[in-house]
Design a protein around this motif. Structure first.
Motif, PDB file in Angstrom:
ATOM      1  N   PHE A  56       3.601  -2.525  -5.560  1.00 43.70           N
ATOM      2  CA  PHE A  56       4.941  -2.530  -4.975  1.00 43.70           C
ATOM      3  C   PHE A  56       5.001  -1.622  -3.741  1.00 43.70           C
ATOM      4  O   PHE A  56       5.675  -1.934  -2.758  1.00 43.70           O
ATOM      5  CB  PHE A  56       5.973  -2.098  -6.010  1.00 43.70           C
ATOM      6  N   VAL A  57       4.281  -0.493  -3.805  1.00 47.17           N
ATOM      7  CA  VAL A  57       4.257   0.415  -2.651  1.00 47.17           C
ATOM      8  C   VAL A  57       3.599  -0.262  -1.448  1.00 47.17           C
ATOM      9  O   VAL A  57       4.038  -0.104  -0.306  1.00 47.17           O
ATOM     10  CB  VAL A  57       3.517   1.719  -3.013  1.00 47.17           C
ATOM     11  N   SER A  58       2.557  -1.068  -1.706  1.00 46.77           N
ATOM     12  CA  SER A  58       1.845  -1.718  -0.607  1.00 46.77           C
ATOM     13  C   SER A  58       2.683  -2.782   0.082  1.00 46.77           C
ATOM     14  O   SER A  58       2.330  -3.247   1.169  1.00 46.77           O
ATOM     15  CB  SER A  58       0.534  -2.341  -1.113  1.00 46.77           C
ATOM     16  N   ALA A  59       3.797  -3.198  -0.549  1.00 44.48           N
ATOM     17  CA  ALA A  59       4.704  -4.135   0.115  1.00 44.48           C
ATOM     18  C   ALA A  59       5.434  -3.468   1.270  1.00 44.48           C
ATOM     19  O   ALA A  59       5.938  -4.153   2.171  1.00 44.48           O
ATOM     20  CB  ALA A  59       5.718  -4.684  -0.893  1.00 44.48           C
ATOM     21  N   ILE A  60       5.492  -2.145   1.261  1.00 45.12           N
ATOM     22  CA  ILE A  60       6.206  -1.395   2.297  1.00 45.12           C
ATOM     23  C   ILE A  60       5.221  -0.640   3.188  1.00 45.12           C
ATOM     24  O   ILE A  60       5.356  -0.623   4.407  1.00 45.12           O
ATOM     25  CB  ILE A  60       7.196  -0.403   1.663  1.00 45.12           C
ATOM     26  N   LEU A 103      -3.677   3.115   1.318  1.00 48.92           N
ATOM     27  CA  LEU A 103      -3.507   3.242  -0.129  1.00 48.92           C
ATOM     28  C   LEU A 103      -4.844   3.056  -0.844  1.00 48.92           C
ATOM     29  O   LEU A 103      -5.161   3.771  -1.801  1.00 48.92           O
ATOM     30  CB  LEU A 103      -2.487   2.214  -0.638  1.00 48.92           C
ATOM     31  N   THR A 104      -5.617   2.096  -0.361  1.00 50.11           N
ATOM     32  CA  THR A 104      -6.952   1.873  -0.941  1.00 50.11           C
ATOM     33  C   THR A 104      -7.858   3.066  -0.680  1.00 50.11           C
ATOM     34  O   THR A 104      -8.626   3.483  -1.566  1.00 50.11           O
ATOM     35  CB  THR A 104      -7.575   0.595  -0.353  1.00 50.11           C
ATOM     36  N   ALA A 105      -7.778   3.623   0.526  1.00 48.56           N
ATOM     37  CA  ALA A 105      -8.596   4.797   0.852  1.00 48.56           C
ATOM     38  C   ALA A 105      -8.261   5.968  -0.074  1.00 48.56           C
ATOM     39  O   ALA A 105      -9.160   6.688  -0.539  1.00 48.56           O
ATOM     40  CB  ALA A 105      -8.387   5.185   2.312  1.00 48.56           C
ATOM     41  N   PHE A 128      -2.502  -8.443  -3.232  1.00 45.85           N
ATOM     42  CA  PHE A 128      -1.414  -9.403  -3.397  1.00 45.85           C
ATOM     43  C   PHE A 128      -0.053  -8.727  -3.260  1.00 45.85           C
ATOM     44  O   PHE A 128       0.898  -9.325  -2.757  1.00 45.85           O
ATOM     45  CB  PHE A 128      -1.514 -10.078  -4.771  1.00 45.85           C
ATOM     46  N   GLY A 129       0.046  -7.475  -3.687  1.00 45.72           N
ATOM     47  CA  GLY A 129       1.325  -6.774  -3.616  1.00 45.72           C
ATOM     48  C   GLY A 129       1.873  -6.674  -2.214  1.00 45.72           C
ATOM     49  O   GLY A 129       3.090  -6.703  -1.999  1.00 45.72           O
ATOM     50  N   GLY A 130       0.983  -6.589  -1.226  1.00 45.84           N
ATOM     51  CA  GLY A 130       1.426  -6.499   0.156  1.00 45.84           C
ATOM     52  C   GLY A 130       2.105  -7.752   0.670  1.00 45.84           C
ATOM     53  O   GLY A 130       2.703  -7.740   1.753  1.00 45.84           O
ATOM     54  N   SER A 131       2.038  -8.848  -0.094  1.00 51.23           N
ATOM     55  CA  SER A 131       2.650 -10.111   0.337  1.00 51.23           C
ATOM     56  C   SER A 131       4.149 -10.142   0.102  1.00 51.23           C
ATOM     57  O   SER A 131       4.830 -11.048   0.593  1.00 51.23           O
ATOM     58  CB  SER A 131       2.011 -11.284  -0.425  1.00 51.23           C
ATOM     59  N   VAL A 138       6.565  -8.339   1.227  1.00 52.99           N
ATOM     60  CA  VAL A 138       7.340  -8.125   2.446  1.00 52.99           C
ATOM     61  C   VAL A 138       6.439  -8.515   3.609  1.00 52.99           C
ATOM     62  O   VAL A 138       5.217  -8.318   3.558  1.00 52.99           O
ATOM     63  CB  VAL A 138       7.807  -6.664   2.579  1.00 52.99           C
ATOM     64  N   TRP A 139       7.016  -9.024   4.687  1.00 57.55           N
ATOM     65  CA  TRP A 139       6.194  -9.584   5.771  1.00 57.55           C
ATOM     66  C   TRP A 139       5.288  -8.557   6.426  1.00 57.55           C
ATOM     67  O   TRP A 139       4.186  -8.898   6.876  1.00 57.55           O
ATOM     68  CB  TRP A 139       7.081 -10.258   6.817  1.00 57.55           C
ATOM     69  N   PHE A 140       5.688  -7.280   6.486  1.00 54.32           N
ATOM     70  CA  PHE A 140       4.839  -6.275   7.120  1.00 54.32           C
ATOM     71  C   PHE A 140       4.023  -5.489   6.103  1.00 54.32           C
ATOM     72  O   PHE A 140       3.405  -4.487   6.444  1.00 54.32           O
ATOM     73  CB  PHE A 140       5.677  -5.315   7.979  1.00 54.32           C
ATOM     74  N   GLY A 141       3.960  -5.952   4.864  1.00 46.06           N
ATOM     75  CA  GLY A 141       3.217  -5.242   3.828  1.00 46.06           C
ATOM     76  C   GLY A 141       1.714  -5.445   3.889  1.00 46.06           C
ATOM     77  O   GLY A 141       0.967  -4.753   3.202  1.00 46.06           O
ATOM     78  N   SER A 142       1.258  -6.403   4.681  1.00 44.92           N
ATOM     79  CA  SER A 142      -0.180  -6.635   4.830  1.00 44.92           C
ATOM     80  C   SER A 142      -0.459  -7.078   6.256  1.00 44.92           C
ATOM     81  O   SER A 142       0.418  -7.600   6.957  1.00 44.92           O
ATOM     82  CB  SER A 142      -0.680  -7.702   3.848  1.00 44.92           C
ATOM     83  N   SER A 143      -1.683  -6.895   6.691  1.00 47.89           N
ATOM     84  CA  SER A 143      -2.070  -7.311   8.042  1.00 47.89           C
ATOM     85  C   SER A 143      -1.943  -8.815   8.209  1.00 47.89           C
ATOM     86  O   SER A 143      -1.609  -9.300   9.297  1.00 47.89           O
ATOM     87  CB  SER A 143      -3.513  -6.868   8.326  1.00 47.89           C
TER      88      SER A 143
END
Length: 452
Positions: free
Chosen positions: A340-344, A350-352, A371-374, A376-381
């Protein structure tokens, strides 16, 4: 004006660092939280808010955290400039490998795009909502061996062609989710899993992320495909005259094979050398240069890719300086929360942090931060890249309202993985290696003493 202010800020910080000695000691605490983490969180928040200035924000955060460590706390490797130098002596191989892979995989992705495979694939899609469903499956598969950013962009380009430019926001969220899911169980499919691989995590220790990823994919792909079909049905029109460029496809296979074989050989036969030279990244570039006479790479990609890579490396560097011993212990709940944090916040730092802390089930973590970064639109590259292609997606409210199925799919996938395979944390691999080396040295010293 912004760059001038940034240079002035850097100059002031360095003058301040030079004017005062390092007061190495206990970290400054704010409401019980080390200031290191607050500065890091502010950097990530700046990245989330100022998408047009991410490189400047990342570099500013890195310099600020570095100067704070120099002045107040010192580094784990020591105090002052000597401690900083020793810190980068330990980290440079990971950073160099990551830079080489990010730059190399950008060229690899363009080779794959120019092979005409992405344009030819839509010929074989069903004509109803199942066509959109199968397209997301294709994105998932592509992401397992291509970078997830490239897979998302290829999926976005195919969707633009198939739906005549009318792509539902929920389907765009599905494309990002499919690309992040496909890369979560493969060490060459996502920057986060590649970081794990470079850091010494075995590819076999992340592959079970596909149990969750496949489950989540089915959930989100079904709903997203239905949304898209109701919004704008599929229209196929691929040019029948196009043929697959087998040479470019062969180059893609060559680059990936060189990376995999080098990693296996180095980590199995020459483990002691892995921390002293960026073998994997160099192998990728050797394959690229060897293939130049066959098909010329798209060198024009490199300047922009370099800027993006430096931004990511600045965040990884920030994460490497965090006092992870003060983080909550690794657990399944912590991994779920990181999703959930990676969505923001970007999932790279976070992985580091998780790699530095250790003690995670790497497959569970790979799925969570990927997958969590998906959500929100800016949660992943991948989401940021696809939103540049579809500017209407740059609305958090619309993404959450129309792409609601991604959050549900994330929780369902995580639950399936946890209740089928369970939580199997790995020992901190770097710590384990260090401890093992220390034991060998102690044993050798004792043996030498006894012989005297």
């Amino acid at each position: 004006m912004y760059k001038q202010n940034l240079r002035a800020c850097f100059s002031a910080l360095f003058l301040f660092a030079a004017a005062f000695p390092a007061w190495a000691g206990e970290p400054v605490m704010v409401a019980g939280i080390p200031l290191d983490f607050i500065l890091f969180a502010m950097t990530l928040l700046g990245v989330a808010l100022f998408h047009d200035h991410t490189l400047h924000v990342g570099l500013t955060g890195m310099v600020t955290i570095t100067l704070y460590k120099l002045l107040f706390t010192g580094f784990k490797a020591g105090e002052g400039l000597a401690g900083l130098a020793t810190h980068f002596q330990h980290e440079w191989v990971i950073l160099a490998n990551l830079l080489c892979l990010l730059m190399g995989f950008a060229l690899l992705s363009r080779h794959f795009e120019k092979s005409h495979v992405p344009v030819i694939l839509p010929r074989y899609l069903p004509s109803d909502w199942k066509g959109g469903f199968v397209l997301l499956i294709m994105v998932f598969v592509l992401s397992s061996f291509l970078d997830n950013i490239a897979a998302a962009l290829i999926g976005g380009a195919m969707a633009h062609q198939l739906f005549r430019g009318k792509v539902h926001i929920g389907y765009l969220a599905g494309i990002v989710a499919a690309s992040n899911a496909g890369g979560s169980g493969s060490v060459v499919g996502d920057t986060t899993t590649t970081m794990m691989w470079i850091d010494g995590v075995s590819p076999l220790d992340v592959v079970h992320a596909y149990v969750a990823a496949c489950t989540a994919l089915i959930v989100t792909a079904y709903i997203a495909a239905k949304q898209q079909h109701a919004y704008s049905p599929i229209i196929k029109g691929a040019r029948e005259s196009l043929k697959v460029d087998k040479s470019r496809l062969g180059i893609v296979v060559l680059i990936l094979t060189c990376a995999m074989i080098t990693n296996i050989v180095v980590n199995w036969k020459y483990k002691a050398l892995a921390d002293h030279f960026p073998f994997i990244g160099v192998a990728v570039w050797v394959a690229i240069f060897v293939s130049v006479p066959i098909r010329r790479p798209d060198w024009s990609l490199l300047p922009e890719t370099f800027k993006g890579s430096i931004f990511l490396l600045s965040l990884v560097t920030c994460a490497s300086m965090m006092p992870v011993e003060q983080l909550p212990p690794a657990s399944a709940l912590a991994a779920l929360s990181l999703g959930f944090v990676s969505a923001i916040f970007d999932n790279i730092p976070l992985t580091a942090l998780a790699l530095k802390q250790g003690g995670y089930d790497w497959g569970v973590l790979a799925y969570a931060v990927g997958f969590g970064g998906s959500m929100v639109w800016f949660g992943s590259s991948a989401g940021v890249a696809l939103s540049n292609m579809y500017p209407e997606a740059k609305s958090v409210a619309r993404w959450l309202r129309q792409g609601w199925h991604v959050a549900i799919a994330y929780v369902v996938g995580f639950a399936v993985l946890f209740f089928t395979l369970g939580w199997h944390p790995h020992d901190p691999h770097k710590t384990a290696q260090t401890t093992s080396s220390a034991k060998v040295e102690v044993t050798a010293s004792e043996a030498s003493t006894s012989t005297r």
